[in-house]
Design a protein around this motif. Structure first.
Motif, PDB file in Angstrom:
ATOM      1  N   GLU A 145       0.836  -1.212   0.000  1.00 17.95           N
ATOM      2  CA  GLU A 145       0.000   0.000   0.000  1.00 17.95           C
ATOM      3  C   GLU A 145       0.864   1.253   0.000  1.00 17.95           C
ATOM      4  O   GLU A 145       0.594   2.201  -0.740  1.00 17.95           O
ATOM      5  N   GLN A 146       1.908   1.259   0.818  1.00 17.68           N
ATOM      6  CA  GLN A 146       2.789   2.426   0.898  1.00 17.68           C
ATOM      7  C   GLN A 146       3.524   2.668  -0.415  1.00 17.68           C
ATOM      8  O   GLN A 146       3.650   3.819  -0.856  1.00 17.68           O
ATOM      9  N   ARG A 147       3.992   1.608  -1.063  1.00 18.78           N
ATOM     10  CA  ARG A 147       4.704   1.767  -2.339  1.00 18.78           C
ATOM     11  C   ARG A 147       3.778   2.315  -3.424  1.00 18.78           C
ATOM     12  O   ARG A 147       4.168   3.204  -4.185  1.00 18.78           O
ATOM     13  N   VAL A 148       2.572   1.779  -3.487  1.00 16.28           N
ATOM     14  CA  VAL A 148       1.606   2.221  -4.494  1.00 16.28           C
ATOM     15  C   VAL A 148       1.202   3.676  -4.234  1.00 16.28           C
ATOM     16  O   VAL A 148       1.175   4.506  -5.153  1.00 16.28           O
ATOM     17  N   GLU A 149       0.910   3.990  -2.983  1.00 12.53           N
ATOM     18  CA  GLU A 149       0.517   5.362  -2.617  1.00 12.53           C
ATOM     19  C   GLU A 149       1.655   6.343  -2.918  1.00 12.53           C
ATOM     20  O   GLU A 149       1.435   7.406  -3.485  1.00 12.53           O
ATOM     21  N   HIS A 150       2.877   5.978  -2.537  1.00 15.54           N
ATOM     22  CA  HIS A 150       4.019   6.865  -2.766  1.00 15.54           C
ATOM     23  C   HIS A 150       4.234   7.108  -4.258  1.00 15.54           C
ATOM     24  O   HIS A 150       4.446   8.251  -4.686  1.00 15.54           O
ATOM     25  N   ALA A 151       4.184   6.053  -5.062  1.00 16.25           N
ATOM     26  CA  ALA A 151       4.395   6.211  -6.499  1.00 16.25           C
ATOM     27  C   ALA A 151       3.315   7.104  -7.112  1.00 16.25           C
ATOM     28  O   ALA A 151       3.607   7.987  -7.922  1.00 16.25           O
ATOM     29  N   ALA A 152       2.070   6.916  -6.703  1.00 14.58           N
ATOM     30  CA  ALA A 152       0.974   7.720  -7.249  1.00 14.58           C
ATOM     31  C   ALA A 152       1.051   9.167  -6.778  1.00 14.58           C
ATOM     32  O   ALA A 152       0.660  10.086  -7.499  1.00 14.58           O
ATOM     33  N   SER A 153       1.563   9.374  -5.584  1.00 10.71           N
ATOM     34  CA  SER A 153       1.633  10.734  -5.040  1.00 10.71           C
ATOM     35  C   SER A 153       2.622  11.616  -5.799  1.00 10.71           C
ATOM     36  O   SER A 153       2.638  12.827  -5.612  1.00 10.71           O
ATOM     37  N   GLN A 154       3.434  11.024  -6.663  1.00 10.68           N
ATOM     38  CA  GLN A 154       4.340  11.815  -7.499  1.00 10.68           C
ATOM     39  C   GLN A 154       3.572  12.593  -8.564  1.00 10.68           C
ATOM     40  O   GLN A 154       4.097  13.536  -9.145  1.00 10.68           O
ATOM     41  N   LEU A 155       2.330  12.184  -8.807  1.00  8.86           N
ATOM     42  CA  LEU A 155       1.462  12.923  -9.724  1.00  8.86           C
ATOM     43  C   LEU A 155       0.773  14.003  -8.907  1.00  8.86           C
ATOM     44  O   LEU A 155       0.118  13.702  -7.916  1.00  8.86           O
ATOM     45  N   PRO A 156       0.899  15.265  -9.272  1.00  8.31           N
ATOM     46  CA  PRO A 156       0.442  16.361  -8.420  1.00  8.31           C
ATOM     47  C   PRO A 156      -1.059  16.391  -8.147  1.00  8.31           C
ATOM     48  O   PRO A 156      -1.495  16.992  -7.177  1.00  8.31           O
ATOM     49  N   TYR A 157      -1.842  15.736  -8.951  1.00  5.82           N
ATOM     50  CA  TYR A 157      -3.299  15.766  -8.793  1.00  5.82           C
ATOM     51  C   TYR A 157      -3.849  14.569  -8.022  1.00  5.82           C
ATOM     52  O   TYR A 157      -5.027  14.540  -7.703  1.00  5.82           O
ATOM     53  N   VAL A 158      -3.016  13.578  -7.703  1.00 13.94           N
ATOM     54  CA  VAL A 158      -3.495  12.407  -6.952  1.00 13.94           C
ATOM     55  C   VAL A 158      -3.470  12.718  -5.468  1.00 13.94           C
ATOM     56  O   VAL A 158      -2.450  13.148  -4.922  1.00 13.94           O
ATOM     57  N   ARG A 159      -4.589  12.529  -4.809  1.00 14.63           N
ATOM     58  CA  ARG A 159      -4.693  12.798  -3.371  1.00 14.63           C
ATOM     59  C   ARG A 159      -4.712  11.527  -2.533  1.00 14.63           C
ATOM     60  O   ARG A 159      -4.276  11.535  -1.398  1.00 14.63           O
ATOM     61  N   ALA A 160      -5.244  10.436  -3.061  1.00 10.80           N
ATOM     62  CA  ALA A 160      -5.330   9.214  -2.257  1.00 10.80           C
ATOM     63  C   ALA A 160      -5.484   8.006  -3.172  1.00 10.80           C
ATOM     64  O   ALA A 160      -6.059   8.101  -4.251  1.00 10.80           O
ATOM     65  N   VAL A 161      -4.956   6.882  -2.696  1.00  7.91           N
ATOM     66  CA  VAL A 161      -5.120   5.606  -3.385  1.00  7.91           C
ATOM     67  C   VAL A 161      -5.606   4.603  -2.363  1.00  7.91           C
ATOM     68  O   VAL A 161      -5.046   4.491  -1.265  1.00  7.91           O
ATOM     69  N   ARG A 162      -6.639   3.886  -2.725  1.00  6.02           N
ATOM     70  CA  ARG A 162      -7.171   2.827  -1.867  1.00  6.02           C
ATOM     71  C   ARG A 162      -7.052   1.527  -2.643  1.00  6.02           C
ATOM     72  O   ARG A 162      -7.474   1.454  -3.792  1.00  6.02           O
ATOM     73  N   ILE A 163      -6.457   0.506  -2.012  1.00  3.18           N
ATOM     74  CA  ILE A 163      -6.272  -0.776  -2.679  1.00  3.18           C
ATOM     75  C   ILE A 163      -7.279  -1.777  -2.109  1.00  3.18           C
ATOM     76  O   ILE A 163      -7.397  -1.934  -0.891  1.00  3.18           O
ATOM     77  N   LEU A 164      -7.957  -2.440  -3.019  1.00  2.00           N
ATOM     78  CA  LEU A 164      -8.933  -3.464  -2.649  1.00  2.00           C
ATOM     79  C   LEU A 164      -8.495  -4.774  -3.288  1.00  2.00           C
ATOM     80  O   LEU A 164      -7.972  -4.775  -4.406  1.00  2.00           O
ATOM     81  N   THR A 165      -8.703  -5.888  -2.620  1.00  2.00           N
ATOM     82  CA  THR A 165      -8.345  -7.194  -3.190  1.00  2.00           C
ATOM     83  C   THR A 165      -9.526  -8.140  -3.067  1.00  2.00           C
ATOM     84  O   THR A 165     -10.502  -7.860  -2.391  1.00  2.00           O
ATOM     85  N   GLY A 166      -9.367  -9.276  -3.706  1.00  2.00           N
ATOM     86  CA  GLY A 166     -10.378 -10.325  -3.580  1.00  2.00           C
ATOM     87  C   GLY A 166     -11.226 -10.496  -4.812  1.00  2.00           C
ATOM     88  O   GLY A 166     -12.040 -11.398  -4.894  1.00  2.00           O
ATOM     89  N   GLY A 167     -11.027  -9.642  -5.780  1.00  2.00           N
ATOM     90  CA  GLY A 167     -11.825  -9.762  -7.002  1.00  2.00           C
ATOM     91  C   GLY A 167     -13.197  -9.165  -6.824  1.00  2.00           C
ATOM     92  O   GLY A 167     -13.691  -8.978  -5.721  1.00  2.00           O
ATOM     93  N   PHE A 168     -13.830  -8.903  -7.912  1.00  2.00           N
ATOM     94  CA  PHE A 168     -15.135  -8.256  -7.912  1.00  2.00           C
ATOM     95  C   PHE A 168     -16.108  -9.130  -8.656  1.00  2.00           C
ATOM     96  O   PHE A 168     -15.841  -9.549  -9.771  1.00  2.00           O
ATOM     97  N   THR A 169     -17.218  -9.420  -8.035  1.00  2.00           N
ATOM     98  CA  THR A 169     -18.278 -10.153  -8.681  1.00  2.00           C
ATOM     99  C   THR A 169     -19.549  -9.333  -8.581  1.00  2.00           C
ATOM    100  O   THR A 169     -20.021  -9.066  -7.479  1.00  2.00           O
ATOM    101  N   PRO A 170     -20.086  -8.900  -9.721  1.00  2.00           N
ATOM    102  CA  PRO A 170     -21.324  -8.095  -9.669  1.00  2.00           C
ATOM    103  C   PRO A 170     -22.460  -8.899  -9.042  1.00  2.00           C
ATOM    104  O   PRO A 170     -22.545 -10.102  -9.218  1.00  2.00           O
ATOM    105  N   CYS A 171     -23.313  -8.201  -8.305  1.00  2.00           N
ATOM    106  CA  CYS A 171     -24.508  -8.832  -7.740  1.00  2.00           C
ATOM    107  C   CYS A 171     -25.454  -9.169  -8.865  1.00  2.00           C
ATOM    108  O   CYS A 171     -25.601  -8.428  -9.815  1.00  2.00           O
ATOM    109  N   ARG A 172     -26.086 -10.294  -8.770  1.00  2.00           N
ATOM    110  CA  ARG A 172     -27.045 -10.696  -9.832  1.00  2.00           C
ATOM    111  C   ARG A 172     -28.423 -10.812  -9.228  1.00  2.00           C
ATOM    112  O   ARG A 172     -28.660 -11.070  -8.158  1.00  2.00           O
TER     113      ARG A 172
END
Length: 172
Positions: A145-172
């Motif tokens: 999380e820290q590596r991803v957030e730090h890398a993205a923060s080098q872009l001046p317009y990025v304020r936050a990154v949230r990482i989610l795992t586990g895959g996404f399955t739409p509700c049916r």
């Protein structure tokens, strides 16, 4: 000559807008009467973290409630906003933003297992939800999380990154 609805009716319409489930507040409520037809325009503010389709549904419910209040034919235009102030225009649109994010994350192999990226354009900048494929990505840890957030923060317009795992399955 065009006219607007009277103050009392305008206040009733404002209360109607505020009573719709999911509307956090509103602004810019305007009316006009042309050729006996009422035209209503309003901006509603909804939770910025809901889906576009849910925001649209709240907008449609607002439109229906407004038109049900009228004693004559009418039309309503409901703008769905996620904030009372305009979202940041510093952040680029999706294609360029994703290209820049991928470039920033090029040294982080785990980001190659991205299942979906959701961009939230907020008044303070871009908030990114990064969903990693639960099968292809290792379990989420604080260091990643820290590596991803730090890398993205080098872009001046990025304020936050949230990482989610586990895959996404739409509700049916």
């Amino acid at each position: 000559m065009d006219t607007g609805l009277d103050y009392t009716t305008l206040r009733e319409l404002a209360r109607t807008v505020d009573s719709v489930e999911g509307v956090e507040e509103h602004h810019g409520l305007r009316t006009r009467v042309m050729a006996g037809k009422v035209l209503i325009e309003v901006h509603i503010v909804v939770d910025p973290w809901i889906s576009v389709s849910e925001g649209h549904r709240i907008g449609e419910a607002t439109k229906t409630e407004l038109l049900d209040q009228l004693d004559r034919p009418g039309e309503a235009l409901v703008h769905v906003d996620t904030e009372s102030v305009p979202a940041s225009t510093r952040a680029p649109l999706r294609g360029r933003a994703l290209a820049k994010l991928r470039e920033a994350w090029s040294e982080i192999p785990e980001t190659r297992a991205v299942a979906r990226t959701t961009l939230h354009y907020r008044d303070d900048g871009l908030h990114v939800d990064l969903e990693l494929d639960g099968h292809a990505a290792p379990s989420l840890d604080e260091e990643l999380e820290q590596r991803v957030e730090h890398a993205a923060s080098q872009l001046p317009y990025v304020r936050a990154v949230r990482i989610l795992t586990g895959g996404f399955t739409p509700c049916r």
